[in-house]
Design a protein around this motif. Structure first.
Motif, PDB file in Angstrom:
ATOM      1  N   LYS A  68      26.419 -45.275 -67.053  1.00 43.76           N
ATOM      2  CA  LYS A  68      26.043 -45.746 -67.841  1.00 43.76           C
ATOM      3  C   LYS A  68      26.026 -45.112 -69.172  1.00 43.76           C
ATOM      4  N   HIS A  69      24.760 -44.610 -69.155  1.00 47.46           N
ATOM      5  CA  HIS A  69      24.672 -43.639 -70.229  1.00 47.46           C
ATOM      6  C   HIS A  69      24.898 -42.603 -70.517  1.00 47.46           C
ATOM      7  N   GLY A  70      25.982 -42.008 -69.953  1.00 47.16           N
ATOM      8  CA  GLY A  70      27.014 -41.153 -70.169  1.00 47.16           C
ATOM      9  C   GLY A  70      26.791 -39.237 -69.935  1.00 47.16           C
ATOM     10  N   LEU A  71      25.209 -39.910 -68.898  1.00 48.84           N
ATOM     11  CA  LEU A  71      25.043 -38.691 -68.444  1.00 48.84           C
ATOM     12  C   LEU A  71      25.228 -37.982 -67.194  1.00 48.84           C
ATOM     13  N   VAL A  72      26.563 -37.871 -66.642  1.00 48.38           N
ATOM     14  CA  VAL A  72      27.146 -37.993 -66.327  1.00 48.38           C
ATOM     15  C   VAL A  72      28.009 -38.606 -65.501  1.00 48.38           C
ATOM     16  N   VAL A  73      29.040 -38.113 -65.175  1.00 50.58           N
ATOM     17  CA  VAL A  73      30.373 -38.615 -64.505  1.00 50.58           C
ATOM     18  C   VAL A  73      30.341 -39.412 -63.423  1.00 50.58           C
ATOM     19  N   ARG A  74      28.717 -39.640 -62.167  1.00 45.57           N
ATOM     20  CA  ARG A  74      29.115 -39.891 -60.963  1.00 45.57           C
ATOM     21  C   ARG A  74      27.725 -39.752 -60.859  1.00 45.57           C
ATOM     22  N   PRO A  75      26.617 -41.370 -59.885  1.00 47.86           N
ATOM     23  CA  PRO A  75      26.264 -41.641 -59.904  1.00 47.86           C
ATOM     24  C   PRO A  75      25.355 -40.766 -59.145  1.00 47.86           C
ATOM     25  N   THR A  76      26.161 -39.805 -57.984  1.00 46.54           N
ATOM     26  CA  THR A  76      25.180 -38.350 -57.699  1.00 46.54           C
ATOM     27  C   THR A  76      25.188 -37.327 -58.379  1.00 46.54           C
ATOM     28  N   ASP A  77      25.426 -37.660 -59.352  1.00 49.01           N
ATOM     29  CA  ASP A  77      25.654 -35.849 -59.697  1.00 49.01           C
ATOM     30  C   ASP A  77      24.207 -35.967 -60.689  1.00 49.01           C
ATOM     31  N   TRP A  78      22.864 -37.348 -60.386  1.00 49.36           N
ATOM     32  CA  TRP A  78      22.362 -37.729 -61.185  1.00 49.36           C
ATOM     33  C   TRP A  78      20.838 -37.243 -59.889  1.00 49.36           C
ATOM     34  N   ALA A  79      20.211 -36.150 -60.458  1.00 53.61           N
ATOM     35  CA  ALA A  79      19.252 -36.523 -59.421  1.00 53.61           C
ATOM     36  C   ALA A  79      17.934 -37.263 -59.262  1.00 53.61           C
ATOM     37  N   ALA A  80      17.181 -37.676 -60.526  1.00 53.34           N
ATOM     38  CA  ALA A  80      16.346 -38.573 -60.479  1.00 53.34           C
ATOM     39  C   ALA A  80      16.899 -39.960 -60.099  1.00 53.34           C
ATOM     40  N   SER A  81      17.844 -40.068 -58.919  1.00 54.74           N
ATOM     41  CA  SER A  81      17.460 -41.124 -58.545  1.00 54.74           C
ATOM     42  C   SER A  81      17.407 -41.216 -57.362  1.00 54.74           C
ATOM     43  N   SER A  82      17.086 -42.900 -56.671  1.00 60.43           N
ATOM     44  CA  SER A  82      16.809 -42.174 -55.179  1.00 60.43           C
ATOM     45  C   SER A  82      18.207 -43.047 -54.698  1.00 60.43           C
ATOM     46  N   ILE A  83      19.891 -42.848 -54.816  1.00 62.63           N
ATOM     47  CA  ILE A  83      20.739 -42.869 -53.600  1.00 62.63           C
ATOM     48  C   ILE A  83      20.936 -41.778 -53.094  1.00 62.63           C
ATOM     49  N   HIS A  84      20.476 -40.493 -53.554  1.00 60.43           N
ATOM     50  CA  HIS A  84      20.111 -39.392 -52.892  1.00 60.43           C
ATOM     51  C   HIS A  84      19.162 -39.986 -51.797  1.00 60.43           C
ATOM     52  N   ARG A  85      18.281 -40.658 -51.112  1.00 61.08           N
ATOM     53  CA  ARG A  85      17.743 -40.723 -50.102  1.00 61.08           C
ATOM     54  C   ARG A  85      18.294 -41.673 -49.348  1.00 61.08           C
ATOM     55  N   ASP A  86      19.039 -42.433 -49.954  1.00 59.41           N
ATOM     56  CA  ASP A  86      19.711 -43.722 -49.642  1.00 59.41           C
ATOM     57  C   ASP A  86      21.448 -43.356 -49.164  1.00 59.41           C
ATOM     58  N   ILE A  87      21.537 -42.977 -49.648  1.00 61.85           N
ATOM     59  CA  ILE A  87      22.915 -41.470 -49.058  1.00 61.85           C
ATOM     60  C   ILE A  87      22.248 -40.886 -47.206  1.00 61.85           C
ATOM     61  N   ARG A  88      21.227 -39.740 -47.232  1.00 67.03           N
ATOM     62  CA  ARG A  88      20.749 -39.236 -46.525  1.00 67.03           C
ATOM     63  C   ARG A  88      20.173 -40.448 -45.312  1.00 67.03           C
ATOM     64  N   LEU A  89      20.318 -41.938 -45.806  1.00 69.03           N
ATOM     65  CA  LEU A  89      19.528 -42.698 -44.842  1.00 69.03           C
ATOM     66  C   LEU A  89      20.393 -43.466 -44.144  1.00 69.03           C
ATOM     67  N   GLY A  90      22.189 -43.455 -44.929  1.00 66.35           N
ATOM     68  CA  GLY A  90      23.358 -43.840 -44.220  1.00 66.35           C
ATOM     69  C   GLY A  90      23.174 -45.210 -44.878  1.00 66.35           C
ATOM     70  N   LEU A  91      22.174 -45.536 -45.580  1.00 65.12           N
ATOM     71  CA  LEU A  91      22.554 -46.509 -46.464  1.00 65.12           C
ATOM     72  C   LEU A  91      23.797 -47.094 -47.170  1.00 65.12           C
ATOM     73  N   VAL A  92      24.448 -46.243 -47.517  1.00 66.05           N
ATOM     74  CA  VAL A  92      25.488 -46.318 -49.267  1.00 66.05           C
ATOM     75  C   VAL A  92      26.091 -44.780 -48.228  1.00 66.05           C
ATOM     76  N   GLU A  93      27.467 -45.238 -48.715  1.00 68.39           N
ATOM     77  CA  GLU A  93      27.978 -43.570 -49.320  1.00 68.39           C
ATOM     78  C   GLU A  93      27.602 -42.928 -49.816  1.00 68.39           C
ATOM     79  N   PRO A  94      28.512 -41.700 -49.433  1.00 64.45           N
ATOM     80  CA  PRO A  94      27.767 -40.311 -50.533  1.00 64.45           C
ATOM     81  C   PRO A  94      29.250 -40.395 -51.744  1.00 64.45           C
TER      82      PRO A  94
END
Length: 181
Positions: free
Chosen positions: A140-166
């Motif tokens: 939203k803030h134009g910092l990256v193209v995809r959410p997974t491109d942003w390192a400081a996000s819990s999305i990476h943990r949730d992908i590892r745990l299988g809670l969200v698709e990569p």
């Protein structure tokens, strides 16, 4: 002084926005290790569940679930903010502030906006919308193209745990808050 009224304990998760006083600062990302340590210490002393978290240069969003026996999120945020401020100052990472509007408040050393914004999630759909808002915020803030491109996000943990698709993309929440994420 305003009289902010907060609801009594609710088992519902809570979405937060917490901002630096200087919205042009990049201190949160520049000193992410200091912030992470502050959160670790508070989690150790006053546990809670982190359902989502994203750190941007000048603000952060989080979704927490608090224990029924200790639902005080204001004290937790106060401790996180105070520890980050203290440790960043001691390490010389954040310069002393001066001038109007930079007075220290309650151990926060003038780094943070005095308050934070919270929203108590009403149901599972509302919760999922706010979790996805956290993940999509760097896009939203134009910092990256995809959410997974942003390192400081819990999305990476949730992908590892299988809670969200990569491949999850922020378009999934487009319009949820009146604008594209």
């Amino acid at each position: 002084m305003p009289n902010y009224r907060r609801p009594a304990f609710s088992p519902s998760p809570i979405f937060f926005t917490v901002c630096l006083a200087d919205r042009s600062s990049t201190a949160l990302l520049d000193h992410l290790d200091v912030l992470r340590e502050a959160v670790r210490v508070v989690l150790r002393d006053r546990p809670f569940d982190i359902l989502a978290w994203v750190v941007l240069p000048d603000h952060m969003h989080a979704v927490w679930r608090l224990p029924e026996a200790d639902p005080n999120y204001s004290q937790r945020w106060g401790r996180i903010k105070a520890r980050f401020s203290r440790d960043a100052r001691r390490a010389g990472l954040v310069p002393p502030l001066s001038g109007p509007g930079t007075e220290a408040r309650k151990g926060e050393l003038g780094i943070w906006q005095p308050r934070f914004w919270e929203h108590h999630c009403r149901d599972e759909r509302d919760l999922q919308t706010h979790i996805r808002y956290c993940w999509g915020n760097p896009v939203k803030h134009g910092l990256v193209v995809r959410p997974t491109d942003w390192a400081a996000s819990s999305i990476h943990r949730d992908i590892r745990l299988g809670l969200v698709e990569p491949e999850w993309r922020s378009e999934a929440i487009e319009g949820a808050f009146g604008e594209a994420a």
